[in-house]
Write an enzyme that holds these catalytic residues in place. Structure first.
Site, PDB file in Angstrom:
ATOM      1  N   ARG A  61       0.858  -1.187   0.000  1.00 30.06           N
ATOM      2  CA  ARG A  61       0.000   0.000   0.000  1.00 30.06           C
ATOM      3  C   ARG A  61       0.894   1.236   0.000  1.00 30.06           C
ATOM      4  O   ARG A  61       1.891   1.295   0.717  1.00 30.06           O
ATOM      5  CB  ARG A  61      -0.891  -0.015   1.251  1.00 30.06           C
ATOM      6  CG  ARG A  61      -1.923   1.076   1.255  1.00 30.06           C
ATOM      7  CD  ARG A  61      -2.767   1.053   2.524  1.00 30.06           C
ATOM      8  NE  ARG A  61      -2.222   1.919   3.539  1.00 30.06           N
ATOM      9  CZ  ARG A  61      -2.929   2.428   4.548  1.00 30.06           C
ATOM     10  NH1 ARG A  61      -4.221   2.148   4.674  1.00 30.06           N
ATOM     11  NH2 ARG A  61      -2.367   3.216   5.445  1.00 30.06           N
ATOM     12  N   TYR A  97      -3.339  11.252   7.170  1.00 27.66           N
ATOM     13  CA  TYR A  97      -3.519   9.820   7.447  1.00 27.66           C
ATOM     14  C   TYR A  97      -2.476   8.962   6.714  1.00 27.66           C
ATOM     15  O   TYR A  97      -2.164   9.211   5.553  1.00 27.66           O
ATOM     16  CB  TYR A  97      -4.929   9.368   6.999  1.00 27.66           C
ATOM     17  CG  TYR A  97      -5.033   7.871   6.972  1.00 27.66           C
ATOM     18  CD1 TYR A  97      -5.197   7.160   8.154  1.00 27.66           C
ATOM     19  CD2 TYR A  97      -4.889   7.148   5.784  1.00 27.66           C
ATOM     20  CE1 TYR A  97      -5.228   5.772   8.151  1.00 27.66           C
ATOM     21  CE2 TYR A  97      -4.923   5.768   5.762  1.00 27.66           C
ATOM     22  CZ  TYR A  97      -5.091   5.094   6.955  1.00 27.66           C
ATOM     23  OH  TYR A  97      -5.113   3.728   6.957  1.00 27.66           O
ATOM     24  N   ASP A 109      -5.266   3.867  -0.018  1.00 29.64           N
ATOM     25  CA  ASP A 109      -6.451   4.123   0.817  1.00 29.64           C
ATOM     26  C   ASP A 109      -6.772   5.617   0.783  1.00 29.64           C
ATOM     27  O   ASP A 109      -5.986   6.438   1.267  1.00 29.64           O
ATOM     28  CB  ASP A 109      -6.137   3.668   2.253  1.00 29.64           C
ATOM     29  CG  ASP A 109      -7.370   3.622   3.134  1.00 29.64           C
ATOM     30  OD1 ASP A 109      -8.419   4.173   2.734  1.00 29.64           O
ATOM     31  OD2 ASP A 109      -7.280   3.044   4.240  1.00 29.64           O
ATOM     32  N   HIS A 149      -9.315   6.803   2.318  1.00 26.66           N
ATOM     33  CA  HIS A 149      -9.835   6.993   3.680  1.00 26.66           C
ATOM     34  C   HIS A 149     -11.057   7.909   3.748  1.00 26.66           C
ATOM     35  O   HIS A 149     -11.084   8.891   4.517  1.00 26.66           O
ATOM     36  CB  HIS A 149      -8.707   7.468   4.607  1.00 26.66           C
ATOM     37  CG  HIS A 149      -8.726   6.784   5.942  1.00 26.66           C
ATOM     38  ND1 HIS A 149      -9.262   7.358   7.067  1.00 26.66           N
ATOM     39  CD2 HIS A 149      -8.299   5.561   6.331  1.00 26.66           C
ATOM     40  CE1 HIS A 149      -9.154   6.517   8.095  1.00 26.66           C
ATOM     41  NE2 HIS A 149      -8.578   5.410   7.667  1.00 26.66           N
ATOM     42  N   GLU A 179      -9.029   2.106  -2.094  1.00 22.05           N
ATOM     43  CA  GLU A 179      -9.873   1.786  -0.942  1.00 22.05           C
ATOM     44  C   GLU A 179     -10.622   3.010  -0.422  1.00 22.05           C
ATOM     45  O   GLU A 179     -10.079   4.116  -0.405  1.00 22.05           O
ATOM     46  CB  GLU A 179      -8.941   1.246   0.158  1.00 22.05           C
ATOM     47  CG  GLU A 179      -9.640   0.954   1.459  1.00 22.05           C
ATOM     48  CD  GLU A 179      -8.656   0.531   2.539  1.00 22.05           C
ATOM     49  OE1 GLU A 179      -7.496   0.199   2.228  1.00 22.05           O
ATOM     50  OE2 GLU A 179      -9.059   0.540   3.715  1.00 22.05           O
ATOM     51  N   GLU A 223     -14.346  -1.398   5.683  1.00 15.63           N
ATOM     52  CA  GLU A 223     -13.738  -1.622   7.006  1.00 15.63           C
ATOM     53  C   GLU A 223     -14.597  -1.055   8.132  1.00 15.63           C
ATOM     54  O   GLU A 223     -14.476  -1.502   9.269  1.00 15.63           O
ATOM     55  CB  GLU A 223     -12.304  -1.082   7.066  1.00 15.63           C
ATOM     56  CG  GLU A 223     -12.208   0.422   7.011  1.00 15.63           C
ATOM     57  CD  GLU A 223     -10.770   0.935   7.021  1.00 15.63           C
ATOM     58  OE1 GLU A 223      -9.911   0.330   6.366  1.00 15.63           O
ATOM     59  OE2 GLU A 223     -10.521   1.952   7.679  1.00 15.63           O
ATOM     60  N   ARG A 245     -13.834  -5.217   2.610  1.00 14.62           N
ATOM     61  CA  ARG A 245     -12.768  -4.858   3.551  1.00 14.62           C
ATOM     62  C   ARG A 245     -13.071  -5.229   5.009  1.00 14.62           C
ATOM     63  O   ARG A 245     -12.274  -4.951   5.918  1.00 14.62           O
ATOM     64  CB  ARG A 245     -12.527  -3.342   3.465  1.00 14.62           C
ATOM     65  CG  ARG A 245     -11.775  -2.931   2.244  1.00 14.62           C
ATOM     66  CD  ARG A 245     -10.312  -3.305   2.360  1.00 14.62           C
ATOM     67  NE  ARG A 245      -9.582  -2.458   3.287  1.00 14.62           N
ATOM     68  CZ  ARG A 245      -8.624  -2.879   4.104  1.00 14.62           C
ATOM     69  NH1 ARG A 245      -8.298  -4.151   4.166  1.00 14.62           N
ATOM     70  NH2 ARG A 245      -7.996  -2.028   4.892  1.00 14.62           N
ATOM     71  N   GLU A 257      -4.676  -7.603   4.590  1.00 16.35           N
ATOM     72  CA  GLU A 257      -3.856  -6.502   5.108  1.00 16.35           C
ATOM     73  C   GLU A 257      -3.062  -7.004   6.312  1.00 16.35           C
ATOM     74  O   GLU A 257      -3.598  -7.709   7.163  1.00 16.35           O
ATOM     75  CB  GLU A 257      -4.759  -5.337   5.528  1.00 16.35           C
ATOM     76  CG  GLU A 257      -3.987  -4.120   6.018  1.00 16.35           C
ATOM     77  CD  GLU A 257      -4.930  -2.973   6.430  1.00 16.35           C
ATOM     78  OE1 GLU A 257      -6.121  -3.235   6.680  1.00 16.35           O
ATOM     79  OE2 GLU A 257      -4.454  -1.826   6.506  1.00 16.35           O
ATOM     80  N   TRP A 306     -12.448  11.851   8.211  1.00 20.11           N
ATOM     81  CA  TRP A 306     -11.056  11.417   8.468  1.00 20.11           C
ATOM     82  C   TRP A 306     -10.845  10.031   7.936  1.00 20.11           C
ATOM     83  O   TRP A 306     -11.685   9.181   8.074  1.00 20.11           O
ATOM     84  CB  TRP A 306     -10.754  11.455   9.978  1.00 20.11           C
ATOM     85  CG  TRP A 306      -9.334  11.052  10.215  1.00 20.11           C
ATOM     86  CD1 TRP A 306      -8.207  11.855  10.099  1.00 20.11           C
ATOM     87  CD2 TRP A 306      -8.845   9.745  10.584  1.00 20.11           C
ATOM     88  NE1 TRP A 306      -7.089  11.120  10.354  1.00 20.11           N
ATOM     89  CE2 TRP A 306      -7.433   9.834  10.656  1.00 20.11           C
ATOM     90  CE3 TRP A 306      -9.470   8.532  10.846  1.00 20.11           C
ATOM     91  CZ2 TRP A 306      -6.632   8.728  10.984  1.00 20.11           C
ATOM     92  CZ3 TRP A 306      -8.681   7.437  11.168  1.00 20.11           C
ATOM     93  CH2 TRP A 306      -7.254   7.542  11.245  1.00 20.11           C
TER      94      TRP A 306
HETATM   95  O1  KDG Z   1      -9.041   2.216  13.475  1.00 17.19           O
HETATM   96  C1  KDG Z   1      -8.980   2.798  12.223  1.00 17.19           C
HETATM   97  C2  KDG Z   1      -7.860   2.206  11.428  1.00 17.19           C
HETATM   98  O2  KDG Z   1      -7.901   0.818  11.528  1.00 17.19           O
HETATM   99  C3  KDG Z   1      -7.938   2.607   9.991  1.00 17.19           C
HETATM  100  O3  KDG Z   1      -7.732   3.977   9.886  1.00 17.19           O
HETATM  101  C4  KDG Z   1      -6.899   1.843   9.195  1.00 17.19           C
HETATM  102  O4  KDG Z   1      -7.913   2.522   7.156  1.00 17.19           O
HETATM  103  C5  KDG Z   1      -7.216   1.752   7.749  1.00 17.19           C
HETATM  104  C6  KDG Z   1      -6.641   0.628   7.013  1.00 17.19           C
HETATM  105  O5  KDG Z   1      -6.967   0.513   5.837  1.00 17.19           O
HETATM  106  O6  KDG Z   1      -5.871  -0.134   7.590  1.00 17.19           O
HETATM  107 MG    MG Z   2      -8.578   1.665   5.289  1.00  9.70          MG
END
Ligand code: KDG
Ligand code: MG
Length: 412
Positions: free
Chosen positions: A147, A159, A220, A222, A246, A272, A293, A349, A412
């Site tokens: 990644r 991030y 990602d 995010h 992602e 996720e 995810r 991951e 975020w």
């Molecule tokens: O708790 C939040 C994290 O696990 C997250 O920000 C991590 O986005 C993430 C990832 O893809 O691992």
């Molecule tokens: Mg993520």
């Protein structure tokens, strides 16, 4: 196999973890991960105050019935706290059942579909040289998929970028990309979508030029983009052949993915922050994503995530289970057993945990030539050392949040 004891263990070796330990009258124990990053104590209370009293005296062999009972009898359905608590019970029961059978859990789930699980690691850097070093370090550690997260000009703190300041804030612990910060308040990060959209394709172009066309690369976003911004990003990254993009938009708006799909063939991964099969209904049925995810830890355990992945399999959608540091070694072990047993495994991951965490949770998984394997110990293959765990009391920690230049709070 009657559940005689149920303990909720909170420990904070390198970060906070919540673990459920069940013990049966014939002395078998099972572990389940209930860690919900930044909201850990809510799940502790849910388990201790509302679930543990219901478990004592139940038959540990009745996994499906216990799942349905906890889900339906609460009346209030879904949500991250409820589903993390149910997941912990579910995984602990699978651990017990597999120990009773004398088999590693993946055997009970149907046996291995592959020899190991392809895993991706997290490379990051504020600038390109640092990012390239990080990619090389990951390749030396054996990662065969990586990644890529990069700094964005004009933004100080975003991030996914490992930085020394963060390690200092976490009392000197070097814990790559651990976003949760210990302290009484969440830290503030900054964000600017226009700069990001301009900059990111130049980063992927440089990475491809440096590392060639073959290496699977992931990214990602995010949850930060609107649908049309996400569509533009997916299209602008097409020349760099991503394994996935992602969380290009906030996941709760499932229809957003229709618009993104109309404009790009970059594969998409989402989920996720989802916790049930119902969160995936539209995006799986309409084939709006390519990878699921969700983690075992946040999606109702083995029992429920398997349901999601079987549904996904009908549409050639594969797994890409969440595996950051906030999934404990118990949650990771559960993911590895499930990933080994399902046919539609995609990628896992993998963010290795720190030394203190590995001393608390003794594990049997192996990492060989870029592939993870859960090992052959009966159960999920993790033991929790209570003495070690007791050395590290809970420490308040929060995930950061974003503000735009004008002060507006952003995703975020
Ligand atoms: O708790 C939040 C994290 O696990 C997250 O920000 C991590 O986005 C993430 C990832 O893809 O691992
Ligand atoms: Mg993520």
């Amino acid at each position: 196999m009657i559940i005689e004891r149920a303990e909720v263990i909170v420990t904070s070796p390198d970060r906070n973890f919540v673990t459920l330990k069940l013990t049966t009258d014939d002395g078998l124990t099972g572990l389940g991960d209930a860690t919900l990053n930044g909201r850990e104590l809510a799940v502790v209370s849910y388990l201790r105050d509302h679930v543990v009293p219901l478990l004592l005296g139940r038959d540990a062999a009745r996994i499906e019935d216990t799942w349905q009972f906890l889900y339906r009898s609460a009346y209030w359905r879904r949500g991250p706290v409820t589903m993390a608590a149910i997941a912990a019970v579910d995984v602990a029961l699978w651990d017990i059942k597999a120990k009773a059978a004398g088999m590693p859990l993946y055997q009970l789930l149907g046996g291995a579909c592959r020899s190991g699980l392809l895993a991706y690691g997290h490379a990051s850097g504020k600038e390109l040289p640092e990012l390239f070093d990080s990619v090389r370090e990951h390749q030396e550690q054996g990662f065969r998929a990586i990644r890529i997260q990069s700094g964005v000009p004009g933004l100080d703190n975003i991030y996914g970028i490992a930085s020394n300041a963060r390690f200092e804030a976490n009392a000197g612990v070097r814990y790559d990309h651990e976003p949760a910060q210990r302290g009484a308040l969440p830290t503030e990060e900054d964000w600017d979508t226009r700069s990001y959209l301009r900059h990111l394709p130049t980063v992927f172009e440089a990475v491809r030029n440096e590392f060639g066309p073959q290496l699977p690369l992931l990214h990602d976003a995010h949850h930060r983009l609107t649908p049309i911004q996400a569509a533009r990003l997916g299209r602008s990254l097409e020349p760099y052949d991503l394994f996935w993009l992602e969380d290009c938009t906030p996941a709760e708006n499932q229809e957003a993915l229709r618009l993104v799909r109309r404009h790009t063939v970059t594969p998409l991964a989402i989920g996720e922050v989802f916790n049930t099969v119902w969160d995936y209904q539209q995006i799986i049925r309409e084939q709006l994503i390519d990878y699921v995810r969700s983690a075992v830890t946040h999606t109702g355990g083995i029992t429920h995530l398997r349901r999601v992945l079987d549904f996904a399999a009908q549409y050639q959608i594969k797994s890409g289970m969440h595996g950051p540091t906030d999934i404990s070694p118990v949650g990771m072990a559960a993911a590895l057993h499930l990933g080994l047993a399902i046919h539609n495994f995609g990628i896992q991951e993998y963010m290795p945990h720190g030394a203190k965490t590995n001393a608390v949770f003794r594990q049997t998984f192996t990492w060989d030539n870029g592939l993870l394997h859960p090992g052959e110990q009966p159960g999920i293959g993790v033991d929790l050392d209570l003495d070690e765990a007791g050395k590290y009391p809970y420490a308040q920690a929060y995930l950061p949040f974003n503000r735009l230049a004008d002060g507006t709070v952003h995703d975020w």
